[in-house]
Design an enzyme around this catalytic site. Structure first.
Site, short mmCIF file in Angstrom:
data_model
loop_
_atom_site.label_atom_id
_atom_site.label_comp_id
_atom_site.label_asym_id
_atom_site.label_seq_id
_atom_site.Cartn_x
_atom_site.Cartn_y
_atom_site.Cartn_z
N LYS A 22 6.93 1.23 -11.29
CA LYS A 22 6.70 0.01 -10.73
C LYS A 22 5.42 0.17 -9.77
CE LYS A 22 9.46 -1.42 -6.80
NZ LYS A 22 8.74 -1.10 -5.96
N ASN A 23 6.14 0.85 -8.80
CA ASN A 23 4.92 1.12 -7.51
C ASN A 23 3.24 1.83 -8.27
OD1 ASN A 23 6.54 0.76 -6.18
ND2 ASN A 23 7.44 2.97 -5.72
N CYS A 118 11.28 -5.45 6.13
CA CYS A 118 12.50 -6.03 5.23
C CYS A 118 13.28 -4.35 5.79
CB CYS A 118 12.04 -5.11 3.28
SG CYS A 118 11.88 -3.54 3.83
N ARG A 123 7.66 -1.92 8.65
CA ARG A 123 6.73 -2.04 7.55
C ARG A 123 5.61 -2.38 7.96
NH1 ARG A 123 9.49 -1.39 2.53
NH2 ARG A 123 7.43 -0.85 1.49
N ILE A 125 1.30 -1.79 8.95
CA ILE A 125 0.21 -1.82 8.15
C ILE A 125 -1.20 -1.71 8.69
CG2 ILE A 125 0.72 -3.60 6.37
CD1 ILE A 125 -1.06 -6.10 7.45
N ASP A 310 12.69 6.76 -2.31
CA ASP A 310 13.23 6.24 -2.71
C ASP A 310 14.79 6.51 -3.60
OD1 ASP A 310 9.94 4.65 -3.70
OD2 ASP A 310 11.55 4.29 -1.37
N VAL A 332 11.45 9.29 6.66
CA VAL A 332 10.40 8.39 6.50
C VAL A 332 10.32 7.13 6.51
CG1 VAL A 332 8.72 7.52 3.97
CG2 VAL A 332 9.36 9.71 4.08
N ARG A 402 14.19 -6.36 -9.03
CA ARG A 402 12.45 -6.32 -8.75
C ARG A 402 11.87 -4.84 -8.87
NH1 ARG A 402 11.85 -5.37 -2.60
NH2 ARG A 402 9.61 -5.53 -3.52
C1 EPZ Z 1 5.18 2.78 -1.68
O1 EPZ Z 1 5.41 2.11 -0.05
C2 EPZ Z 1 6.48 2.14 -2.02
N1 EPZ Z 1 6.34 0.98 -2.35
C3 EPZ Z 1 7.60 1.92 -1.72
O2 EPZ Z 1 8.98 2.17 -2.07
C4 EPZ Z 1 7.82 3.94 -0.78
O3 EPZ Z 1 9.31 3.76 -0.52
C5 EPZ Z 1 7.19 4.25 -0.43
O4 EPZ Z 1 5.41 3.98 0.00
C6 EPZ Z 1 6.98 5.55 0.55
O5 EPZ Z 1 6.47 6.32 -0.93
C7 EPZ Z 1 4.95 0.37 -3.41
O6 EPZ Z 1 4.38 1.96 -4.25
C8 EPZ Z 1 5.22 -0.81 -3.92
P1 EPZ Z 1 4.06 3.45 3.01
P2 EPZ Z 1 4.34 1.50 1.05
O7 EPZ Z 1 2.98 2.74 3.46
O8 EPZ Z 1 3.28 1.83 0.98
C9 EPZ Z 1 4.95 3.73 7.39
C10 EPZ Z 1 10.24 1.41 -3.55
O9 EPZ Z 1 11.67 1.06 -3.55
N2 EPZ Z 1 3.97 2.67 7.72
O10 EPZ Z 1 3.56 5.00 2.47
O11 EPZ Z 1 4.96 0.62 1.67
C11 EPZ Z 1 6.25 2.80 7.43
O12 EPZ Z 1 6.66 2.13 8.32
C12 EPZ Z 1 9.06 0.62 -2.40
O13 EPZ Z 1 9.83 1.01 -4.81
C13 EPZ Z 1 3.25 2.92 9.26
O14 EPZ Z 1 3.71 3.46 10.03
O15 EPZ Z 1 4.75 2.56 2.09
C14 EPZ Z 1 7.50 3.94 5.97
O16 EPZ Z 1 8.24 3.66 7.86
C15 EPZ Z 1 10.30 1.02 -0.96
N3 EPZ Z 1 1.91 2.56 9.01
C16 EPZ Z 1 5.83 5.07 6.21
O17 EPZ Z 1 5.43 4.72 6.53
C17 EPZ Z 1 1.77 2.09 8.64
O18 EPZ Z 1 -0.04 1.66 8.38
C18 EPZ Z 1 6.03 4.88 4.30
O19 EPZ Z 1 5.12 3.43 4.69
C19 EPZ Z 1 1.91 2.90 6.80
C20 EPZ Z 1 2.89 2.90 6.76
#
Ligand code: EPZ
Length: 423
Positions: A22-23, A118, A123, A125, A310, A332, A402
């Site tokens: 998925k990811n 969520c 989360r 950006i 995950d 994380v 999902r």
């Molecule tokens: C991806 O989410 C995955 N989703 C998530 O899988 C996965 O848990 C995550 O990476 C970590 O491996 C997809 O790929 C669609 P991050 P993403 O940006 O990109 C913080 C699942 O169950 N952060 O690496 O959103 C954030 O808040 C899902 O399949 C900031 O602080 O993950 C989090 O605490 C859940 N500022 C951490 O980093 C930012 O600008 C990881 O987020 C961006 C992120």
């Protein structure tokens, strides 16, 4: 609302085939916007998130032919007719933010509703936006943080970008945008997940010039245009890890097909510490929980190549019943222990303090009415349901739809008794 009824299971036996990741497929589908040629994506899993991404791409002007019964999605974006992503789609899937880079690279404009938080965390950006601004993008953020992000750019120009945290999404957005920028972009402290490598392989086949994906430093040399390709998505390492734990928790003996062992190394290592027997054959990975006594171990989640966040809740399902106490630390996400309340309803007696959970282990769990609080926690309560006495009723199972293709069918193929009931 639909529910799953999970009965206590005999040891799982037999074979299971892992679906496409998925990811990986979600960023790759977004990247297909970067060309006006046809992109054909194989091994695309039939998931609700993939359906939403198809609808999102179509709303932007892409022609999408999804044949998910054959796990194929064809995408051709001759012209982007809309640069505003509709809220009713973006609210369903946070990964909608991934189209921001390609929209800017193709049209110079993107209007994206702020992806909400969520259950597992806020989360934010800010790292995605930091990267885009470094490439020359102007982004207006509604001061009340309510309105959509309005981003515009005249010329995308490569730059050096340091990520304060190795964010997967931020790394993916920057790579996709920099692929069509002028000059060189270097991302320091980039995310190293296998899904980043799969995205880079897809883009390089389209004619991009990306080096270092899968390491903490990714170099992108921008090109004029990208062309269409065909691509097979990598197997889903989190689905694979979930079935690995399912075999061990039920003291089973299963063969997992379509798995890349390097992508599940942390899970393999921790399951072996618990006493699992795991080895590769020509057909796939054999995972046995019926050879040695299953004992506990400690877990700390980290960005790849550390133990994946995950897999935290599915693995905690095993620790609730394996012999001996254990500690799980989630580094994380800030709120990823909602499954603990569900496990405790079944008798796990787990205590949490901040990002740390203390699991006494060795429990004989009792079936109960539980909730899938997020995608991975949903899988986790199915795992506890497989070993709990009696029946476990799992609600809010749309989360599971999902992210896990044919989940119930695959478990039933291994001998589990799970039925889906529609209200
Ligand atoms: C991806 O989410 C995955 N989703 C998530 O899988 C996965 O848990 C995550 O990476 C970590 O491996 C997809 O790929 C669609 P991050 P993403 O940006 O990109 C913080 C699942 O169950 N952060 O690496 O959103 C954030 O808040 C899902 O399949 C900031 O602080 O993950 C989090 O605490 C859940 N500022 C951490 O980093 C930012 O600008 C990881 O987020 C961006 C992120």
């Amino acid at each position: 609302m639909a529910k799953f009824l999970v009965q206590k299971s005999a040891p799982l036996k037999g074979e299971v085939e892992i679906s496409g990741a998925k990811n990986a497929v979600l960023p790759i589908m977004a990247a297909a916007l970067l060309t006006d040629d046809l992109c054909t994506i194989m091994e695309a899993p039939a998931l609700r998130d993939v359906d939403v991404m198809c609808e999102l791409l179509e709303s932007l002007g892409a022609e999408v032919n999804a044949r998910l019964d054959e796990n194929i999605v064809e995408i051709q974006t001759r012209e982007i007719t809309e640069y505003e992503a509709p809220f009713e789609l973006t609210k369903k899937m946070r990964a909608s933010i991934l189209v921001m880079g390609p929209l800017l690279a193709r049209t110079g404009k993107a209007i994206i509703p702020l992806p909400g938080g969520c259950a597992i965390g806020k989360r934010p950006i800010e790292l995605h936006l930091k990267g885009l601004r470094a490439l020359g993008v102007t982004i207006e953020e509604d001061s009340g943080n309510q309105g959509p992000l309005v981003a515009t750019v005249e010329r995308l120009v490569g730059n050096d970008i340091y990520l304060d945290f190795p964010s997967v999404g931020a790394t993916e957005v920057i790579i996709m945008t920099a692929a069509l920028a002028e000059g060189i972009t270097v991302i320091e402290n980039a995310a190293q997940e296998p899904e980043i490598v799969d995205l880079a392989n897809f883009l390089n086949k389209m004619g991009a010039r990306i080096k270092g994906a899968g390491t903490d430093t990714v170099k992108i040399e921008g090109v004029e245009r990208l062309h269409g390709v065909s691509h097979h998505v990598i197997p889903d390492r989190i689905e694979a890890g979930t079935f690995m734990v399912a075999s061990v928790i039920t003291k089973g003996n299963i063969l997992i097909r379509n798995i890349l062992p390097d992508h599940v190394k942390p899970v393999t290592a921790k399951l072996r510490e618990c006493g699992a027997e795991i080895y590769m054959t020509d057909d796939g990975m054999v995972v046995r929980g019926d050879v040695n006594p299953i004992i506990s171990t400690d877990i700390k989640t980290l960005p790849y190549p550390g133990f994946p966040t995950d897999m935290q809740s599915p693995f905690m399902a095993l620790l609730a019943v394996s012999k001996g106490p254990s500690v799980v630390i989630e580094t994380v996400f800030e709120n990823r222990f909602m499954h603990v309340a569900e496990f405790n309803r079944m008798g796990a007696n787990i205590k949490t303090d901040g990002n740390c959970a203390i699991i006494p282990g060795g429990k004989q769990l009792q079936g109960a009415q539980v909730v899938a609080t997020d995608l991975r926690a949903g899988a986790a309560v199915i795992l506890t349901g497989l070993v709990a006495e009696g029946t476990t009723e799992v609600s809010e199972i749309y989360h599971i739809d999902r992210g896990y293709e044919k989940f119930v069918d695959k478990f039933r193929g291994l001998g589990a008794t799970i039925i889906r009931i529609e209200d």
